[in-house]
Design a protein around this motif. Structure first.
Motif, short mmCIF file in Angstrom:
data_model
loop_
_atom_site.label_atom_id
_atom_site.label_comp_id
_atom_site.label_asym_id
_atom_site.label_seq_id
_atom_site.Cartn_x
_atom_site.Cartn_y
_atom_site.Cartn_z
N VAL A 39 4.50 -24.33 -66.57
CA VAL A 39 3.94 -23.61 -66.48
C VAL A 39 3.90 -22.24 -67.01
O VAL A 39 3.97 -22.09 -68.66
CB VAL A 39 5.71 -22.86 -66.74
CG1 VAL A 39 6.75 -22.10 -65.94
CG2 VAL A 39 6.83 -24.49 -65.94
N ALA A 41 4.16 -18.47 -65.36
CA ALA A 41 4.24 -17.71 -65.52
C ALA A 41 5.50 -17.68 -64.49
O ALA A 41 5.41 -18.63 -63.62
CB ALA A 41 3.62 -16.22 -65.04
N VAL A 42 6.89 -16.84 -64.82
CA VAL A 42 8.23 -17.30 -63.97
C VAL A 42 7.54 -16.30 -63.55
O VAL A 42 7.97 -14.96 -64.06
CB VAL A 42 9.21 -17.42 -64.84
CG1 VAL A 42 10.46 -16.93 -64.01
CG2 VAL A 42 9.78 -18.31 -65.62
N PHE A 48 7.74 -19.97 -60.20
CA PHE A 48 7.00 -19.58 -60.87
C PHE A 48 5.79 -20.26 -61.20
O PHE A 48 5.37 -20.22 -59.62
CB PHE A 48 7.59 -20.89 -61.80
CG PHE A 48 7.53 -22.10 -61.95
CD1 PHE A 48 6.83 -22.92 -61.98
CD2 PHE A 48 9.05 -22.64 -61.25
CE1 PHE A 48 6.63 -23.73 -61.51
CE2 PHE A 48 8.84 -23.79 -60.82
CZ PHE A 48 8.19 -24.76 -61.27
N ALA A 72 15.27 -13.45 -63.18
CA ALA A 72 13.75 -14.34 -64.07
C ALA A 72 13.63 -14.39 -65.14
O ALA A 72 13.99 -15.84 -65.45
CB ALA A 72 12.94 -13.46 -63.26
N ALA A 73 14.95 -14.38 -66.27
CA ALA A 73 14.79 -14.10 -67.53
C ALA A 73 15.30 -16.13 -67.75
O ALA A 73 15.45 -16.40 -68.75
CB ALA A 73 15.90 -13.17 -68.20
N ALA A 76 13.26 -18.75 -66.64
CA ALA A 76 12.27 -18.48 -67.89
C ALA A 76 12.88 -19.08 -68.77
O ALA A 76 12.67 -19.98 -69.88
CB ALA A 76 12.05 -17.30 -68.18
N GLY A 80 10.22 -22.06 -69.00
CA GLY A 80 9.35 -21.52 -69.73
C GLY A 80 8.34 -21.58 -70.64
O GLY A 80 9.29 -22.03 -71.79
N GLY A 81 6.97 -22.66 -70.60
CA GLY A 81 6.44 -23.32 -71.17
C GLY A 81 6.02 -24.30 -70.84
O GLY A 81 5.79 -24.85 -72.12
N ARG A 82 6.99 -24.68 -69.83
CA ARG A 82 7.12 -26.13 -69.96
C ARG A 82 6.36 -27.09 -69.45
O ARG A 82 5.20 -26.39 -68.00
CB ARG A 82 8.82 -26.14 -69.36
CG ARG A 82 9.55 -25.83 -70.71
CD ARG A 82 11.59 -26.92 -71.00
NE ARG A 82 10.98 -28.13 -71.36
CZ ARG A 82 12.63 -28.38 -71.12
NH1 ARG A 82 13.67 -27.44 -71.04
NH2 ARG A 82 12.17 -29.82 -71.12
#
Length: 258
Positions: A39, A41-42, A48, A72-73, A76, A80-82
């Motif tokens: 991932v 970006a969300v 995403f 979106a938060a 994330a 997010g970043g996974r």
């Protein structure tokens, strides 16, 4: 929101799935693999982008609320970043170039959709045909409703059909409403579940003739809903009063114990 509404009793979800937690399978949405990725970006509450440029849209849920940044938060916080794996029946992009899928963060057995529902950060869309998957998502949402967390912490999260103005304020949005069906009437090819006496102002759920066989196959006739307390979910439109068109049996839940 009434006490009866929070009990999540017998529900007519996809193919009469039960909303009881023990009935759902943990990996109910583990369809055929459609790839994997990281991932990057969300985009919003249910979309995403992977680092290879693919845009993914979460299947089976609708955003909870109108605050896009908050939605979106919430997503994330889960992915997010996974690294994630994608599952589904079809990986063909939609007309916007998005791939719709059930998503699992690497090393987990719970879909991202189920996690968002469990946190009260999404709404079950009731558009999932697979019985086990629908049961999994419904149970996740049900746990959040009972715990009154996320969107369900607000007493107005489920709209009261006796206040059609509140429902109408959400025109164009996915909404959950509940109340007692006062009458069931057919006009042409449409069956109306009327929640009020003023048919031009009060809330109604509509069922087209083509949907009747699906209800009958599920052992439920629209007429049997008369005088029943139900919950209905879908997109709000205005045709006189506020309306939700029932396109799938799973959009209706029976809340009373009759």
């Amino acid at each position: 929101m009434t006490g009866v509404a929070l009990q999540c009793r017998m529900s007519v979800a996809a193919y009469l799935v039960l909303f009881a937690f023990g009935q759902a399978h943990a990996a109910g949405c583990l369809f055929a693999a459609q790839g994997e990725g990281h991932v990057a970006a969300v985009i919003d509450a249910r979309s995403f982008r992977l680092d290879d440029g693919r845009e993914i849209r979460l299947a089976g849920i609708e955003p909870a609320g109108t605050d896009k940044a908050k939605g979106a938060a919430a997503l994330a916080a889960v992915i997010g970043g996974r690294d994630v794996t994608l599952h589904g029946d079809d990986d063909t992009p939609d007309r916007y170039g998005r791939q719709t899928a059930f998503v699992f963060a690497k090393g987990t057995e719970t879909s991202v959709q189920s996690e968002l529902l469990r946190r009260g950060e999404a709404l079950f869309a009731a558009d999932v045909a697979d019985r086990d998957c629908a049961g999994t998502l419904a149970a996740a949402e049900g746990s959040a409703v009972q715990a009154k967390i996320g969107i369900w912490s607000a007493p107005t999260a489920i709209k009261n059909t006796e206040s059609p103005g509140d429902i109408l304020a959400g025109i164009g949005r996915f909404t959950v409403a509940e109340g007692k069906v006062l009458s069931v009437r057919q006009a042409g090819s449409v069956t109306y579940l009327n929640f009020g006496r003023n048919w031009t102002q009060d809330f109604a759920a509509t069922i087209s003739r083509r949907m009747i066989p699906a209800f009958e196959a599920a052992g439920l006739s629209p007429k049997s809903l008369e005088n029943r307390r139900i919950r209905v979910r879908g997109f709000v439109s205005s045709r006189g009063g506020p309306r939700i068109e029932v396109l799938r049996v799973g959009q209706i839940e029976i809340l009373d114990g009759k």
